[in-house]
Design a protein around this motif. Structure first.
Motif, PDB file in Angstrom:
ATOM      1  N   LYS A 113       0.837  -1.207   0.000  1.00  0.00           N
ATOM      2  CA  LYS A 113       0.000   0.000   0.000  1.00  0.00           C
ATOM      3  C   LYS A 113       0.872   1.258   0.000  1.00  0.00           C
ATOM      4  O   LYS A 113       0.548   2.253  -0.656  1.00  0.00           O
ATOM      5  CB  LYS A 113      -0.947  -0.012   1.188  1.00  0.00           C
ATOM      6  N   LYS A 114       1.979   1.205   0.727  1.00  0.00           N
ATOM      7  CA  LYS A 114       2.906   2.337   0.737  1.00  0.00           C
ATOM      8  C   LYS A 114       3.481   2.561  -0.659  1.00  0.00           C
ATOM      9  O   LYS A 114       3.572   3.697  -1.133  1.00  0.00           O
ATOM     10  CB  LYS A 114       4.027   2.070   1.747  1.00  0.00           C
ATOM     11  N   ILE A 115       3.880   1.490  -1.328  1.00  0.00           N
ATOM     12  CA  ILE A 115       4.408   1.583  -2.697  1.00  0.00           C
ATOM     13  C   ILE A 115       3.361   2.207  -3.612  1.00  0.00           C
ATOM     14  O   ILE A 115       3.660   3.123  -4.389  1.00  0.00           O
ATOM     15  CB  ILE A 115       4.855   0.200  -3.212  1.00  0.00           C
ATOM     16  N   GLU A 116       2.130   1.723  -3.539  1.00  0.00           N
ATOM     17  CA  GLU A 116       1.059   2.244  -4.392  1.00  0.00           C
ATOM     18  C   GLU A 116       0.822   3.733  -4.143  1.00  0.00           C
ATOM     19  O   GLU A 116       0.665   4.519  -5.080  1.00  0.00           O
ATOM     20  CB  GLU A 116      -0.237   1.461  -4.155  1.00  0.00           C
ATOM     21  N   LYS A 117       0.797   4.130  -2.882  1.00  0.00           N
ATOM     22  CA  LYS A 117       0.551   5.530  -2.531  1.00  0.00           C
ATOM     23  C   LYS A 117       1.666   6.430  -3.055  1.00  0.00           C
ATOM     24  O   LYS A 117       1.407   7.455  -3.683  1.00  0.00           O
ATOM     25  CB  LYS A 117       0.417   5.673  -1.019  1.00  0.00           C
ATOM     26  N   ILE A 118       2.904   6.048  -2.792  1.00  0.00           N
ATOM     27  CA  ILE A 118       4.031   6.898  -3.186  1.00  0.00           C
ATOM     28  C   ILE A 118       4.175   6.960  -4.698  1.00  0.00           C
ATOM     29  O   ILE A 118       4.360   8.029  -5.278  1.00  0.00           O
ATOM     30  CB  ILE A 118       5.328   6.423  -2.507  1.00  0.00           C
ATOM     31  N   THR A 119       4.078   5.817  -5.371  1.00  0.00           N
ATOM     32  CA  THR A 119       4.326   5.784  -6.819  1.00  0.00           C
ATOM     33  C   THR A 119       3.186   6.370  -7.643  1.00  0.00           C
ATOM     34  O   THR A 119       3.307   6.509  -8.854  1.00  0.00           O
ATOM     35  CB  THR A 119       4.656   4.363  -7.309  1.00  0.00           C
ATOM     36  N   ALA A 120       2.092   6.743  -6.998  1.00  0.00           N
ATOM     37  CA  ALA A 120       1.045   7.480  -7.718  1.00  0.00           C
ATOM     38  C   ALA A 120       1.557   8.861  -8.123  1.00  0.00           C
ATOM     39  O   ALA A 120       1.105   9.434  -9.115  1.00  0.00           O
ATOM     40  CB  ALA A 120      -0.202   7.618  -6.844  1.00  0.00           C
ATOM     41  N   GLN A 121       2.549   9.399  -7.392  1.00  0.00           N
ATOM     42  CA  GLN A 121       3.084  10.719  -7.687  1.00  0.00           C
ATOM     43  C   GLN A 121       4.597  10.734  -7.893  1.00  0.00           C
ATOM     44  O   GLN A 121       5.108  11.432  -8.753  1.00  0.00           O
ATOM     45  CB  GLN A 121       2.732  11.694  -6.555  1.00  0.00           C
ATOM     46  N   TYR A 122       5.321   9.946  -7.117  1.00  0.00           N
ATOM     47  CA  TYR A 122       6.777  10.059  -7.060  1.00  0.00           C
ATOM     48  C   TYR A 122       7.494   8.833  -7.614  1.00  0.00           C
ATOM     49  O   TYR A 122       6.954   7.731  -7.593  1.00  0.00           O
ATOM     50  CB  TYR A 122       7.225  10.231  -5.603  1.00  0.00           C
TER      51      TYR A 122
END
Length: 195
Positions: free
Chosen positions: A44-53
């Motif tokens: 979930k952390k990967i998904e959240k961060i890689t949506a923008q960064y």
């Protein structure tokens, strides 16, 4: 470094990336987390961060040696041009130049997205990381004294800043990482990182 590849992370890397991170949680004050995230939490952390960064991994001989990513430093809109950056390596891959390669590619991508300043918080007692960030061009901007308590003691963070590009009067909003993936400039960044 021997046989290595720098690439974007995927959720399939969650367990391997979590395994890189776990010793920092369990045995140090470098991360202020008390418990290692579950694999699902890491996905979930990967998904959240890689949506923008961008979130880059270094794969060496089939295993994840380390990773680096950008993330939101502060949530309010006026901060949007200034992300935080983080790098973690497995202990056996320290001092092999991997962190420098990861950060160099990450910084180029963040600049391409329209960011201006980068921030990093480093435990003051983590002398290797402090020296590394300074060698990468970061400047000390202040101490957060006794900001975290872990493993029976209070910890102080040094905050550092890196200027990606000179600020301009009316900056465009940064674009998401997905908007640059596959462009010629993005591919050149990846080629240099893997060169």
């Amino acid at each position: 470094m021997n046989n290595y590849t720098i690439r974007l992370i995927t959720t399939k890397d969650a367990e391997a990336a979590r395994n890189v991170y776990a010793p920092y949680v369990l045995h140090t004050g470098i991360s202020f987390e008390y418990e290692v995230p579950t694999v699902d939490e890491f996905k979930k952390k990967i998904e959240k961060i890689t949506a923008q960064y961008p979130w880059l991994v270094c794969e060496c001989d089939g295993e994840i040696a380390g990773y680096a990513y950008g993330s939101t430093h502060r949530d309010r809109k006026g901060y949007q041009w200034s992300p935080e950056v983080t790098v973690y390596l497995s202990e056996k891959y320290h001092r092999k130049g991997i962190a420098r390669v990861l950060y160099s590619a990450l910084f180029e991508m963040l600049k391409m997205q329209g960011y201006y300043n980068l921030f990093a918080g480093v435990l003051v007692t983590n002398e290797k990381s402090v020296a590394f960030h300074r060698a990468m061009g970061f400047e000390d901007i202040g101490l957060f004294k006794n900001i975290g308590y872990k493993l029976g003691e209070w910890h102080t963070n040094l905050w550092l800043q890196y200027e990606l590009q000179k600020p301009i009067p009316t900056p465009q909003e940064p674009i998401a990482i997905g908007e640059i993936i596959g462009t010629e400039e993005f591919e050149k960044i990846m080629d240099r990182a893997n060169g």
